[in-house]
Write an enzyme that holds these catalytic residues in place. Structure first.
Site, PDB file in Angstrom:
ATOM      1  N   TRP A 180       0.871  -1.186   0.000  1.00 26.90           N
ATOM      2  CA  TRP A 180       0.000   0.000   0.000  1.00 26.90           C
ATOM      3  C   TRP A 180       0.903   1.230   0.000  1.00 26.90           C
ATOM      4  O   TRP A 180       1.818   1.312   0.818  1.00 26.90           O
ATOM      5  CB  TRP A 180      -0.921   0.039   1.224  1.00 26.90           C
ATOM      6  CG  TRP A 180      -1.627   1.358   1.262  1.00 26.90           C
ATOM      7  CD1 TRP A 180      -2.653   1.761   0.454  1.00 26.90           C
ATOM      8  CD2 TRP A 180      -1.301   2.492   2.097  1.00 26.90           C
ATOM      9  NE1 TRP A 180      -2.986   3.067   0.729  1.00 26.90           N
ATOM     10  CE2 TRP A 180      -2.183   3.527   1.722  1.00 26.90           C
ATOM     11  CE3 TRP A 180      -0.372   2.717   3.104  1.00 26.90           C
ATOM     12  CZ2 TRP A 180      -2.148   4.778   2.330  1.00 26.90           C
ATOM     13  CZ3 TRP A 180      -0.334   3.964   3.710  1.00 26.90           C
ATOM     14  CH2 TRP A 180      -1.221   4.989   3.328  1.00 26.90           C
ATOM     15  N   GLU A 221      -2.989  -2.902  -2.525  1.00 28.95           N
ATOM     16  CA  GLU A 221      -4.157  -2.344  -1.823  1.00 28.95           C
ATOM     17  C   GLU A 221      -4.493  -0.948  -2.344  1.00 28.95           C
ATOM     18  O   GLU A 221      -3.672  -0.042  -2.315  1.00 28.95           O
ATOM     19  CB  GLU A 221      -3.847  -2.274  -0.315  1.00 28.95           C
ATOM     20  CG  GLU A 221      -4.963  -1.658   0.517  1.00 28.95           C
ATOM     21  CD  GLU A 221      -4.607  -1.588   2.005  1.00 28.95           C
ATOM     22  OE1 GLU A 221      -3.483  -1.991   2.381  1.00 28.95           O
ATOM     23  OE2 GLU A 221      -5.461  -1.124   2.775  1.00 28.95           O
ATOM     24  N   LYS A 223      -7.007   2.610  -2.577  1.00 23.78           N
ATOM     25  CA  LYS A 223      -7.629   3.521  -1.616  1.00 23.78           C
ATOM     26  C   LYS A 223      -8.414   4.588  -2.365  1.00 23.78           C
ATOM     27  O   LYS A 223      -8.141   4.867  -3.536  1.00 23.78           O
ATOM     28  CB  LYS A 223      -6.531   4.155  -0.756  1.00 23.78           C
ATOM     29  CG  LYS A 223      -7.040   4.881   0.472  1.00 23.78           C
ATOM     30  CD  LYS A 223      -5.938   5.064   1.503  1.00 23.78           C
ATOM     31  CE  LYS A 223      -6.422   5.950   2.635  1.00 23.78           C
ATOM     32  NZ  LYS A 223      -5.464   5.988   3.738  1.00 23.78           N
ATOM     33  N   ASP A 254      -9.559  -3.134   1.359  1.00 16.76           N
ATOM     34  CA  ASP A 254      -9.699  -2.570   2.703  1.00 16.76           C
ATOM     35  C   ASP A 254     -11.096  -1.974   2.778  1.00 16.76           C
ATOM     36  O   ASP A 254     -11.463  -1.131   1.944  1.00 16.76           O
ATOM     37  CB  ASP A 254      -8.609  -1.511   2.918  1.00 16.76           C
ATOM     38  CG  ASP A 254      -8.631  -0.928   4.328  1.00 16.76           C
ATOM     39  OD1 ASP A 254      -9.716  -0.501   4.773  1.00 16.76           O
ATOM     40  OD2 ASP A 254      -7.569  -0.890   4.974  1.00 16.76           O
ATOM     41  N   HIS A 257     -11.705   1.780   2.393  1.00 19.27           N
ATOM     42  CA  HIS A 257     -11.122   2.497   1.260  1.00 19.27           C
ATOM     43  C   HIS A 257     -12.080   2.725   0.104  1.00 19.27           C
ATOM     44  O   HIS A 257     -11.672   2.760  -1.059  1.00 19.27           O
ATOM     45  CB  HIS A 257      -9.877   1.755   0.760  1.00 19.27           C
ATOM     46  CG  HIS A 257      -8.731   1.851   1.722  1.00 19.27           C
ATOM     47  ND1 HIS A 257      -7.466   1.432   1.430  1.00 19.27           N
ATOM     48  CD2 HIS A 257      -8.678   2.341   2.985  1.00 19.27           C
ATOM     49  CE1 HIS A 257      -6.673   1.646   2.467  1.00 19.27           C
ATOM     50  NE2 HIS A 257      -7.390   2.188   3.428  1.00 19.27           N
ATOM     51  N   HIS A 281      -8.633  -6.311   4.274  1.00 18.51           N
ATOM     52  CA  HIS A 281      -8.290  -5.523   5.452  1.00 18.51           C
ATOM     53  C   HIS A 281      -9.631  -5.118   6.043  1.00 18.51           C
ATOM     54  O   HIS A 281     -10.241  -4.158   5.558  1.00 18.51           O
ATOM     55  CB  HIS A 281      -7.493  -4.273   5.070  1.00 18.51           C
ATOM     56  CG  HIS A 281      -6.020  -4.487   5.028  1.00 18.51           C
ATOM     57  ND1 HIS A 281      -5.121  -3.458   4.901  1.00 18.51           N
ATOM     58  CD2 HIS A 281      -5.288  -5.624   5.141  1.00 18.51           C
ATOM     59  CE1 HIS A 281      -3.885  -3.952   4.920  1.00 18.51           C
ATOM     60  NE2 HIS A 281      -3.959  -5.263   5.045  1.00 18.51           N
ATOM     61  N   ASP A 289     -11.992   7.084   6.365  1.00 14.46           N
ATOM     62  CA  ASP A 289     -11.254   5.855   6.639  1.00 14.46           C
ATOM     63  C   ASP A 289     -10.667   5.929   8.050  1.00 14.46           C
ATOM     64  O   ASP A 289      -9.464   5.997   8.230  1.00 14.46           O
ATOM     65  CB  ASP A 289     -10.144   5.735   5.577  1.00 14.46           C
ATOM     66  CG  ASP A 289      -9.305   4.487   5.742  1.00 14.46           C
ATOM     67  OD1 ASP A 289      -9.826   3.492   6.268  1.00 14.46           O
ATOM     68  OD2 ASP A 289      -8.124   4.515   5.351  1.00 14.46           O
ATOM     69  N   ASP A 291     -10.641   3.859  10.614  1.00 15.90           N
ATOM     70  CA  ASP A 291     -10.025   2.678  11.219  1.00 15.90           C
ATOM     71  C   ASP A 291     -10.461   2.418  12.653  1.00 15.90           C
ATOM     72  O   ASP A 291      -9.631   2.187  13.540  1.00 15.90           O
ATOM     73  CB  ASP A 291      -8.488   2.768  11.115  1.00 15.90           C
ATOM     74  CG  ASP A 291      -8.003   2.557   9.687  1.00 15.90           C
ATOM     75  OD1 ASP A 291      -8.220   1.467   9.152  1.00 15.90           O
ATOM     76  OD2 ASP A 291      -7.439   3.499   9.105  1.00 15.90           O
ATOM     77  N   ASP A 321      -7.533  -4.346   9.883  1.00 20.35           N
ATOM     78  CA  ASP A 321      -6.799  -3.077   9.791  1.00 20.35           C
ATOM     79  C   ASP A 321      -7.572  -1.979  10.509  1.00 20.35           C
ATOM     80  O   ASP A 321      -8.424  -1.318   9.920  1.00 20.35           O
ATOM     81  CB  ASP A 321      -6.573  -2.708   8.310  1.00 20.35           C
ATOM     82  CG  ASP A 321      -5.657  -1.497   8.173  1.00 20.35           C
ATOM     83  OD1 ASP A 321      -5.171  -0.989   9.206  1.00 20.35           O
ATOM     84  OD2 ASP A 321      -5.424  -1.060   7.029  1.00 20.35           O
TER      85      ASP A 321
HETATM   86  C1  RNT Z   1      -3.824   2.729   4.857  1.00 21.40           C
HETATM   87  C2  RNT Z   1      -3.946   1.281   4.538  1.00 21.40           C
HETATM   88  C3  RNT Z   1      -2.839   0.405   5.039  1.00 21.40           C
HETATM   89  C4  RNT Z   1      -2.397   0.761   6.428  1.00 21.40           C
HETATM   90  C5  RNT Z   1      -1.429  -0.241   7.016  1.00 21.40           C
HETATM   91  C6  RNT Z   1      -0.755   0.286   8.231  1.00 21.40           C
HETATM   92  O1  RNT Z   1      -4.953   3.438   4.570  1.00 21.40           O
HETATM   93  O2  RNT Z   1      -5.171   0.794   4.988  1.00 21.40           O
HETATM   94  O3  RNT Z   1      -3.204  -0.921   4.929  1.00 21.40           O
HETATM   95  O4  RNT Z   1      -3.463   0.894   7.306  1.00 21.40           O
HETATM   96  O5  RNT Z   1      -0.572  -0.650   6.046  1.00 21.40           O
HETATM   97 ZN    ZN Z   2      -5.471  -1.346   4.883  1.00 23.40          ZN
END
Ligand code: RNT
Ligand code: ZN
Length: 412
Positions: A180, A221, A223, A254, A257, A281, A289, A291, A321
């Site tokens: 990523w 990955e 986004k 993810d 994302h 993720h 995003d 988290d 994640d």
């Molecule tokens: C960031 C991505 C990525 C990170 C990690 C730490 O938006 O989701 O995967 O969260 O690599």
């Molecule tokens: Zn991620």
């Protein structure tokens, strides 16, 4: 009759095989992300640089400051999660005294992790770290216009593949190495394609060396946007979907994302029809995003349902994640991972044969009646039995165990 036996009989009334559901969920390893343990700080000497548009907020006591502290926190957390799982390690979590730069890392800097993983009988997954570094300050790495900067990050990417492949060889199963990059622009760029071409070329160079798929699985990955790169993300979903298909590598989805109103779980069956492998993720975006720790909410339940109903678990690796620094970090790991497992167990406990039948007969009233009635089945008793068989606590006992551990680390 025990609570479990009573519950089991109720599920059996709907033709659900409870023992089979428990067996299925026991087989699914979740790749637990190391970065929830220390707010994505890592163990490099010049740590503390944030960036890349990701942000851990909060200052709850107990953050792991060393690899040993992180490992004890992980051991504690795994001991409260039923089943056998994996660790998802980022390159910035190296364990050595020599402080190599990102383009100098090698397997020896992660040796302690491999040794520890063997004692814990867990597999490791890996990630290059393309953020929190002065050469990523422009939020451009593999797509940077300066070829020197690109080369630095390309070398980092190559080295992480070698490290990941060595983890894979030693553990006897493939290590996912997930790329990523934060690359993007805060304001509208003139040319999006120039940066995307550069990203593509850099990835091609990183991926040149061939490894056995039994050792290493490369993933990419995408986004939607990040803080500071609101106008354009170079590695968008379309970019990486095309790239993964073209190169037969793994696509990482993810759940934070995508646009907040997009239904991410709906993408899985479509992607699985064209891709050999997916990596998830699993995260919980809130307005962006953000988290947050994953809950047993509609999105995660839908995700688990899709994985089970579409029968794509064998081609999907589940990673987590999220990073919340306002709560106990070990509690966050335990709660989030258990919620992923609970959602999967719920999916396995769904009377799919009956539901598929009524759906194929276009009997949507009956489908709705069944999906709503089965929500009242005593899921908790099945989950408790699963935990009991795996020797991990539930309910108030779990809460006191999590509390006690947090107290023991809070003077760090
Ligand atoms: C960031 C991505 C990525 C990170 C990690 C730490 O938006 O989701 O995967 O969260 O690599
Ligand atoms: Zn991620």
């Amino acid at each position: 009759m025990s609570d479990f036996e009573i519950a089991k009989a109720q599920f059996e009334d709907w033709s659900v095989d409870v023992e089979q559901a428990i067996r299925e969920v026991s087989k699914i390893p979740i790749s637990v992300h190391c970065w929830q343990g220390d707010d994505v700080a890592g163990f490099e000497v010049s740590k503390g640089l944030s960036g890349g548009g990701i942000q851990a907020t909060g200052n709850y006591p107990g953050r792991a400051r060393t690899p040993d502290e992180l490992r004890s926190d992980l051991e504690f957390s795994y001991s409260n999660i039923p089943g056998n799982h994996r660790l998802n390690l980022h390159a910035m979590y190296l364990d050595c005294d020599t402080n190599p730069d990102r383009d100098e890392i090698e397997f020896s800097h992660f040796h302690s992790w491999a040794d520890w993983a063997k004692t814990q009988k867990i597999g490791i997954d890996f990630n290059p770290t393309f953020f929190a570094h002065e050469k990523a300050d422009d939020n451009l790495t593999l797509s940077h216009p300066d070829s020197g900067i690109r080369e630095f990050w390309i070398e980092h990417g190559k080295r992480t593949r070698e490290i990941a492949a060595e983890f894979g060889r030693q553990q006897g199963n493939p290590c996912y190495n997930n790329i990523w990059v934060p690359d993007g622009y805060k304001d509208n760029p003139i040319s999006r394609i120039i940066a995307r071409k550069r990203l593509r070329e850099s990835l091609d160079t990183i991926l040149e060396q061939k490894f056995e798929q039994t050792e290493l699985l490369d993933s990419v990955e995408s986004k939607l946007f990040g803080i500071g790169v609101e106008a354009c993300t170079i590695g968008s979903h379309e970019f990486y979907l095309g790239y993964a298909l073209e190169n037969d590598i793994v696509l990482c989805i993810d759940t934070g994302h995508f646009h907040p109103s997009e239904n991410v779980s709906d993408k899985l069956s479509s992607l699985a029809l064209s891709l050999n492998n997916l990596l998830l993720h699993v995260s919980r975006p809130m307005r962006w995003d953000s988290d947050h720790v994953i809950l047993q909410d509609d999105n995660i339940l839908a995700m688990a349902h899709e994985l089970v109903v579409s029968n794509i678990l064998d081609k999907t690796a589940i990673g987590l994640d999220f990073f919340d620094a306002t709560i106990s970090r070990t509690a966050a790991w335990v709660i989030g991972t258990r919620n992923m497992q609970k959602s999967l167990l719920r999916a396995f406990l769904t009377p799919l044969n009956v539901l598929n039948e009524v759906e194929e007969a276009l009997d949507f009233s009956k489908r709705l009646m069944i999906t709503e009635e089965i929500k009242d089945l005593p899921f908790g008793s099945i989950w408790n039995e699963f935990c009991r068989r795996n020797n991990v606590p539930t309910g108030q006992r779990l809460i006191s165990v999590l509390d006690q551990y947090q107290v023991s680390v809070s003077d760090r």
